[in-house]
Design a protein around this motif. Structure first.
Motif, PDB file in Angstrom:
ATOM      1  N   UNK A 263       0.840  -1.196   0.000  1.00 23.22           N
ATOM      2  CA  UNK A 263       0.000   0.000   0.000  1.00 23.22           C
ATOM      3  C   UNK A 263       0.878   1.251   0.000  1.00 23.22           C
ATOM      4  N   UNK A 264       0.456   2.239  -0.768  1.00 22.02           N
ATOM      5  CA  UNK A 264       1.116   3.562  -0.788  1.00 22.02           C
ATOM      6  C   UNK A 264       2.614   3.454  -1.056  1.00 22.02           C
ATOM      7  N   UNK A 265       3.001   2.592  -1.994  1.00 24.40           N
ATOM      8  CA  UNK A 265       4.428   2.306  -2.192  1.00 24.40           C
ATOM      9  C   UNK A 265       4.820   2.358  -3.658  1.00 24.40           C
TER      10      UNK A 265
ATOM     11  N   UNK B 262       8.269   8.977   8.057  1.00 26.45           N
ATOM     12  CA  UNK B 262       8.654   9.258   6.679  1.00 26.45           C
ATOM     13  C   UNK B 262       8.587   7.995   5.825  1.00 26.45           C
ATOM     14  N   UNK B 263       8.835   8.187   4.538  1.00 29.09           N
ATOM     15  CA  UNK B 263       8.877   7.061   3.602  1.00 29.09           C
ATOM     16  C   UNK B 263      10.046   6.134   3.950  1.00 29.09           C
ATOM     17  N   UNK B 264       9.805   4.837   3.914  1.00 26.92           N
ATOM     18  CA  UNK B 264      10.848   3.833   4.139  1.00 26.92           C
ATOM     19  C   UNK B 264      11.522   3.508   2.811  1.00 26.92           C
ATOM     20  N   UNK B 265      12.848   3.376   2.835  1.00 24.29           N
ATOM     21  CA  UNK B 265      13.611   3.088   1.620  1.00 24.29           C
ATOM     22  C   UNK B 265      14.363   1.769   1.800  1.00 24.29           C
ATOM     23  N   UNK B 266      14.285   0.897   0.804  1.00 24.12           N
ATOM     24  CA  UNK B 266      15.085  -0.334   0.778  1.00 24.12           C
ATOM     25  C   UNK B 266      15.966  -0.277  -0.469  1.00 24.12           C
TER      26      UNK B 266
ATOM     27  N   UNK C  90       4.380  -0.965   3.419  1.00 25.56           N
ATOM     28  CA  UNK C  90       3.578   0.242   3.584  1.00 25.56           C
ATOM     29  C   UNK C  90       4.419   1.488   3.368  1.00 25.56           C
ATOM     30  N   UNK C  91       3.918   2.436   2.606  1.00 27.14           N
ATOM     31  CA  UNK C  91       4.519   3.774   2.484  1.00 27.14           C
ATOM     32  C   UNK C  91       6.045   3.660   2.312  1.00 27.14           C
ATOM     33  N   UNK C  92       6.459   2.944   1.260  1.00 27.55           N
ATOM     34  CA  UNK C  92       7.876   2.633   1.061  1.00 27.55           C
ATOM     35  C   UNK C  92       8.260   2.772  -0.398  1.00 27.55           C
ATOM     36  N   UNK C  93       9.552   2.904  -0.610  1.00 27.16           N
ATOM     37  CA  UNK C  93      10.135   2.769  -1.947  1.00 27.16           C
ATOM     38  C   UNK C  93      11.110   1.603  -1.880  1.00 27.16           C
TER      39      UNK C  93
END
Length: 400
Positions: free
Chosen positions: A327-329, A369-373, A344-347
């Motif tokens: 979701x929201x990614x 904030x947005x999570x980054x992997x 969730x809420x990630x890039x």
């Protein structure tokens, strides 16, 4: 001067395809669409490229316009080469006048000049109306190892089906000892696939002799193969064990399309090791499973969605397994989100694997904030990544 080639492929694509009725009223059978973004001819052309055979003559005749436009310069299949590539070969007017291709053997005979410009040792003859993946180079190496004059690809069919095919009866070494065309009482189930490899010099000799015979049907199955066998040529069968379907009827075309979908599709278009190339890009269409749910999202080609995707952007080749929730990614190319994982809420950068039961990021309402992997990471099963984290290799090492 043309560069000498070990093997030249000749793809017979001129058939009318009358059993496909209205689908072939205005186009040749090999140009009939298949699988959402392909045409039937994509499969033998892709097989040639994947088999490292880069000189292909496509013999057209019936309603060739769509097929000719589709093939173009061969660039989508990497067949737009200076010294080789794909060439469309329609019937043409010679010094003795124009003549339609009278049969499969006559079609090759009329294009001996094309073959000879590359001075090949071997000629691969293919049909243009089958759906399958096959390594022609492996067949060629088998041909060379056996010291064969001709090798014929065969498919093991049921005894009930055998009466519909040309049947190759062989000894224990797969040397062909008898050929039966659609026998009422077949002695074996080795059905010819209409895929042949010939030693070029010998093929040329038999084609010239066949053309001089006014009683001949100028056909490989009816004339050339029986004549070579009768003359004692070394002829071998090459067993093929993969998926293969003749799509010459409405029912078989529908069946083959249906073989692409379901939990365990019979024919895999997503195999990166043996890609099927197309003028409509090289990735297969996206697949959305029976239990999947997708809403307010952009899903690019090559994706396989078995889970739930909401308000997200998925780049090419993303796999979302059953039970996974996104979701929201923004999910970039080549990412696999495994069973029961949550994003969730990630890039998620390219070529990552999010392991089973992972929880990546938090909902937007949580305020993080947005999570980054980062690219190329493999997150182990059960990994928990808080909202706003920047996950790289060092981050993963610190969690061990």
């Amino acid at each position: 001067m043309y560069k000498k080639q070990q093997c030249v492929a000749m793809l017979l694509a001129g058939g009318q395809g009358s059993r496909l009725y209205t689908l072939t009223e205005k186009t040749a059978k090999p140009a009939v669409p298949f699988g959402g973004k392909y045409r039937i001819i994509d499969f033998p052309l892709s097989n040639c490229v994947n088999s490292r055979i880069y000189t292909v003559g496509v013999l057209t005749q019936y309603q060739p316009l769509v097929l000719n436009e589709y093939i173009g310069n061969g660039q989508p299949w990497d067949l737009d080469r200076m010294q080789s590539g794909v060439i469309v070969l329609p019937p043409y007017q010679g010094k003795d006048g124009a003549d339609w291709y009278k049969g499969t053997a006559n079609a090759i005979y009329q294009n001996l000049a094309f073959i000879n410009r590359y001075d090949p040792d071997y000629v691969l003859v293919l049909g243009g109306d089958h759906i399958y993946k096959m390594d022609y180079n492996a067949m060629l190496q088998n041909h060379i190892k056996n010291g064969a004059d001709c090798t014929i690809a065969v498919l093991n069919v049921t005894l009930e089906e055998a009466s519909r095919f040309g049947i190759m009866n062989t000894d224990e070494n797969m040397k062909i000892v008898e050929f039966e065309e659609k026998p009422k009482h077949p002695k074996s189930t080795n059905a010819s696939m209409g895929i042949y490899i010939f030693n070029k010099a010998l093929l040329e000799k038999y084609l010239i002799e066949d053309e001089a015979d006014p009683t001949s049907s100028n056909d490989f199955g009816k004339n050339i193969i029986p004549k070579m066998l009768g003359d004692g040529c070394a002829m071998y069968a090459y067993p093929f064990e993969g998926y293969w379907r003749d799509v010459g009827t409405i029912a078989s075309l529908w069946d083959a399309n249906m073989d692409l979908i379901g939990d365990k599709p019979e024919f895999d278009l997503s195999d990166k090791k043996w890609r099927i190339y197309s003028r409509n890009s090289a990735l297969p269409p996206q697949y959305v499973g029976e239990m999947a749910k997708v809403s307010n999202s952009l899903i690019t080609e090559g994706c396989v969605i078995e889970g739930i995707v909401e308000n997200s952007i998925l780049s090419s080749g993303v796999i979302v397994e059953k039970g996974a929730y996104i979701k929201d990614s923004v999910i970039m190319s080549g990412v696999r989100v495994c069973k029961d994982a949550t994003v969730n809420y990630s890039i998620i950068d390219e070529n990552c694997e999010i392991g089973e039961n992972c929880v990546i990021g938090r909902t937007r309402s949580a305020g993080a904030d947005v999570t980054i992997v980062g690219a190329g990471l493999s997150l182990p099963a059960g990994c928990n990544v808080p909202g706003g984290e920047m996950v790289n290799k060092a981050w993963l090492e610190g969690k061990k």
